[in-house]
Write a protein that holds these residues in place. Structure first.
Motif, PDB file in Angstrom:
ATOM      1  N   PHE A 182      19.215 -67.737  55.389  1.00  0.00           N
ATOM      2  CA  PHE A 182      20.017 -67.165  54.322  1.00  0.00           C
ATOM      3  C   PHE A 182      21.410 -67.767  54.325  1.00  0.00           C
ATOM      4  N   SER A 183      22.039 -67.689  53.167  1.00  0.00           N
ATOM      5  CA  SER A 183      23.406 -68.153  52.990  1.00  0.00           C
ATOM      6  C   SER A 183      24.267 -66.923  52.767  1.00  0.00           C
ATOM      7  N   THR A 184      25.360 -66.843  53.501  1.00  0.00           N
ATOM      8  CA  THR A 184      26.258 -65.705  53.327  1.00  0.00           C
ATOM      9  C   THR A 184      27.610 -66.195  52.847  1.00  0.00           C
ATOM     10  N   GLY A 185      28.011 -65.689  51.715  1.00  0.00           N
ATOM     11  CA  GLY A 185      29.355 -65.916  51.223  1.00  0.00           C
ATOM     12  C   GLY A 185      29.615 -67.292  50.655  1.00  0.00           C
ATOM     13  N   ASP A 186      30.896 -67.615  50.639  1.00  0.00           N
ATOM     14  CA  ASP A 186      31.404 -68.828  50.000  1.00  0.00           C
ATOM     15  C   ASP A 186      31.015 -70.089  50.751  1.00  0.00           C
ATOM     16  N   TRP A 187      31.040 -71.205  50.014  1.00  0.00           N
ATOM     17  CA  TRP A 187      30.809 -72.522  50.575  1.00  0.00           C
ATOM     18  C   TRP A 187      32.099 -73.321  50.479  1.00  0.00           C
ATOM     19  N   ALA A 188      32.281 -74.281  51.374  1.00  0.00           N
ATOM     20  CA  ALA A 188      33.463 -75.144  51.365  1.00  0.00           C
ATOM     21  C   ALA A 188      33.085 -76.505  50.796  1.00  0.00           C
ATOM     22  N   ALA A 189      33.992 -77.082  50.012  1.00  0.00           N
ATOM     23  CA  ALA A 189      33.717 -78.381  49.385  1.00  0.00           C
ATOM     24  C   ALA A 189      34.907 -79.320  49.552  1.00  0.00           C
ATOM     25  N   CYS A 190      34.596 -80.594  49.776  1.00  0.00           N
ATOM     26  CA  CYS A 190      35.641 -81.613  49.762  1.00  0.00           C
ATOM     27  C   CYS A 190      36.069 -81.827  48.307  1.00  0.00           C
ATOM     28  N   GLN A 191      37.093 -82.600  48.115  1.00  0.00           N
ATOM     29  CA  GLN A 191      37.620 -82.826  46.769  1.00  0.00           C
ATOM     30  C   GLN A 191      36.561 -83.401  45.829  1.00  0.00           C
ATOM     31  N   TRP A 192      35.800 -84.407  46.300  1.00  0.00           N
ATOM     32  CA  TRP A 192      34.817 -85.065  45.437  1.00  0.00           C
ATOM     33  C   TRP A 192      33.663 -84.148  45.094  1.00  0.00           C
ATOM     34  N   CYS A 193      33.145 -83.437  46.084  1.00  0.00           N
ATOM     35  CA  CYS A 193      32.038 -82.524  45.807  1.00  0.00           C
ATOM     36  C   CYS A 193      32.490 -81.400  44.873  1.00  0.00           C
ATOM     37  N   ALA A 194      33.703 -80.898  45.065  1.00  0.00           N
ATOM     38  CA  ALA A 194      34.225 -79.851  44.180  1.00  0.00           C
ATOM     39  C   ALA A 194      34.296 -80.338  42.735  1.00  0.00           C
ATOM     40  N   LEU A 195      34.751 -81.570  42.535  1.00  0.00           N
ATOM     41  CA  LEU A 195      34.812 -82.126  41.178  1.00  0.00           C
ATOM     42  C   LEU A 195      33.420 -82.226  40.558  1.00  0.00           C
ATOM     43  N   LEU A 196      32.463 -82.697  41.330  1.00  0.00           N
ATOM     44  CA  LEU A 196      31.096 -82.841  40.827  1.00  0.00           C
ATOM     45  C   LEU A 196      30.466 -81.480  40.518  1.00  0.00           C
TER      46      LEU A 196
END
Length: 154
Positions: free
Chosen positions: A81-95
């Motif tokens: 299972f996945s709990t809560g928020d995920w973290a993204a680098c700048q490039w992944c966040a843009l995509l």
């Protein structure tokens, strides 16, 4: 939401799985493939507020953004299972913000090939695609910059 669960031995994020005994935490497959020292039993604790880890998508970049998400059961791993928020680098966040999930998968596959020296198996690419599509259905708001004690990820 709570902060991620990390291993006190190696300071790496842990994946959560349920079983008959409750919740079990294991080192991530990507950390093992990256050659990180995960040859020990995980000792799970809640990460301190300043802990950042690596991008939850490509595993290459330093997290700069939070992708807010509700908890969900991971596809292809009914006990995961996945709990809560995920973290993204700048490039992944843009995509992700542009709804370009195939490009996020490609970015993850490219990083895999750079670190492993061979292409990511098709089965793994499909599994990542399925996981990211499940996450997309569980995003709860806009991507926001990571920073400050109020940002949490799990």
């Amino acid at each position: 939401m709570s902060r991620p669960i990390i291993c006190t031995v190696c300071n790496l994020a842990l994946d959560a799985f349920t079983n008959e005994d409750g919740v079990t935490y294991l080192h991530t497959i990507s950390d093992a493939m990256d050659g990180r020292d995960v040859n020990h039993e995980p000792v799970p604790v809640q990460a301190p507020a300043e802990w950042r880890g690596h991008c939850d998508f490509c595993t290459a970049g330093e997290p700069k953004f939070v992708v807010p998400a509700q908890d969900f059961t991971t596809p292809n791993a009914p006990n995961g299972f996945s709990t809560g928020d995920w973290a993204a680098c700048q490039w992944c966040a843009l995509l992700i913000g542009a709804d370009r999930w195939q490009s996020v998968v490609k970015r993850a596959a490219n990083h895999f090939q750079r670190r492993m020296g061979f292409p990511m198996p098709l089965e793994s690419r499909i599994s990542i695609w399925t996981l990211y599509r499940q996450l997309a259905e569980n995003i709860t708001g806009p991507i926001r910059p990571l920073g400050g004690d109020s940002d949490e990820r799990g």
